[in-house]
Design a protein around this motif. Structure first.
Motif, PDB file in Angstrom:
ATOM      1  N   LYS A   1       0.831  -1.212   0.000  1.00  0.00           N
ATOM      2  CA  LYS A   1       0.000   0.000   0.000  1.00  0.00           C
ATOM      3  C   LYS A   1       0.862   1.256   0.000  1.00  0.00           C
ATOM      4  O   LYS A   1       0.601   2.203  -0.755  1.00  0.00           O
ATOM      5  N   SER A   2       1.905   1.278   0.813  1.00  0.00           N
ATOM      6  CA  SER A   2       2.766   2.473   0.872  1.00  0.00           C
ATOM      7  C   SER A   2       3.534   2.664  -0.443  1.00  0.00           C
ATOM      8  O   SER A   2       3.742   3.793  -0.879  1.00  0.00           O
TER       9      SER A   2
ATOM     10  N   VAL B   1      -5.488   5.951  -8.224  1.00  0.00           N
ATOM     11  CA  VAL B   1      -5.579   4.723  -7.437  1.00  0.00           C
ATOM     12  C   VAL B   1      -6.963   4.641  -6.801  1.00  0.00           C
ATOM     13  O   VAL B   1      -7.451   5.623  -6.248  1.00  0.00           O
ATOM     14  N   SER B   2      -7.569   3.468  -6.877  1.00  0.00           N
ATOM     15  CA  SER B   2      -8.833   3.245  -6.170  1.00  0.00           C
ATOM     16  C   SER B   2      -8.774   1.899  -5.463  1.00  0.00           C
ATOM     17  O   SER B   2      -8.183   0.933  -5.971  1.00  0.00           O
ATOM     18  N   ASP B   3      -9.360   1.849  -4.269  1.00  0.00           N
ATOM     19  CA  ASP B   3      -9.400   0.613  -3.497  1.00  0.00           C
ATOM     20  C   ASP B   3     -10.419  -0.341  -4.101  1.00  0.00           C
ATOM     21  O   ASP B   3     -11.485   0.088  -4.544  1.00  0.00           O
TER      22      ASP B   3
ATOM     23  N   GLY C   1     -10.352  -6.112  -1.371  1.00  0.00           N
ATOM     24  CA  GLY C   1      -8.928  -5.959  -1.061  1.00  0.00           C
ATOM     25  C   GLY C   1      -8.103  -5.715  -2.302  1.00  0.00           C
ATOM     26  O   GLY C   1      -8.434  -6.174  -3.389  1.00  0.00           O
ATOM     27  N   GLY C   2      -7.049  -4.952  -2.161  1.00  0.00           N
ATOM     28  CA  GLY C   2      -6.181  -4.625  -3.284  1.00  0.00           C
ATOM     29  C   GLY C   2      -6.532  -3.268  -3.866  1.00  0.00           C
ATOM     30  O   GLY C   2      -7.344  -2.520  -3.315  1.00  0.00           O
TER      31      GLY C   2
ATOM     32  N   LEU D   1      -3.522  -1.320 -13.949  1.00  0.00           N
ATOM     33  CA  LEU D   1      -2.797  -2.225 -13.071  1.00  0.00           C
ATOM     34  C   LEU D   1      -3.703  -2.621 -11.918  1.00  0.00           C
ATOM     35  O   LEU D   1      -4.199  -1.754 -11.196  1.00  0.00           O
ATOM     36  N   ARG D   2      -3.936  -3.920 -11.770  1.00  0.00           N
ATOM     37  CA  ARG D   2      -4.725  -4.448 -10.648  1.00  0.00           C
ATOM     38  C   ARG D   2      -3.754  -5.131  -9.698  1.00  0.00           C
ATOM     39  O   ARG D   2      -3.085  -6.090 -10.076  1.00  0.00           O
ATOM     40  N   VAL D   3      -3.662  -4.610  -8.481  1.00  0.00           N
ATOM     41  CA  VAL D   3      -2.720  -5.127  -7.489  1.00  0.00           C
ATOM     42  C   VAL D   3      -3.502  -5.787  -6.365  1.00  0.00           C
ATOM     43  O   VAL D   3      -4.467  -5.217  -5.847  1.00  0.00           O
TER      44      VAL D   3
END
Length: 151
Positions: free
Chosen positions: A25-26, A96-98, A102-103, A121-123
């Motif tokens: 996350k950071s 970026v979106s949550d 999760g992710g 990009l999906r993390v």
């Protein structure tokens, strides 16, 4: 006593997973990470394992892409000696979106390169990731890999 021996490793593993999630996350929030591609998934054809180091580097104010391309082009490239996904951008949108389960979903839109139009990009919480590249003049391509710290 036996219960404590079983519960302790599970608690340690849960803490390690939470720590890794905080690190990921950071990295994403600071825009200081590398997506390492392990497989390429062209729109047509089979999944290809990548034996060479291919990556997408996000460094705050710059985006450096060194990724292969397998697929169909709809127009001839301006410079055929350079791959379509080998570029550096210093002017791009980064959102970026949550994700609900999760992710994070990261939308990157380079403004100072002709192609690609968008990189999604999906993390996932564990650091694994998938990247989908949408171009103006080529078929889309996806990559699977993971997020890591810049070195």
């Amino acid at each position: 006593m036996m219960i404590a021996m079983v519960a302790l490793p599970a608690a340690l593993q849960a803490q390690e997973e939470k720590d890794k999630q905080e690190v990921i996350k950071s990295l994403i929030e600071s825009k200081q990470y590398v997506f390492k591609a392990q497989t390429a998934l062209p729109s047509r054809g089979r999944t290809r394992p990548l034996n060479t180091e291919f990556d997408l580097r996000v460094s705050g104010d710059s985006l450096i892409s060194y990724l292969p391309y397998f697929g169909r082009a709809y127009s001839a490239p301006i410079n055929p000696s350079q791959g379509p996904l080998n570029f550096t951008s210093t002017d791009f949108d980064y959102k970026v979106s949550d994700r609900k389960k999760g992710g994070w979903d990261i939308d990157i839109r380079p403004k100072d390169v002709q192609d690609p139009r968008q990189m999604s990009l999906r993390v996932f919480d564990n650091g694994s990731a998938s990247l989908t590249v949408t171009s103006n003049n080529r078929q889309p391509i996806s990559f699977n890999g993971f997020i890591t710290e810049k070195r």
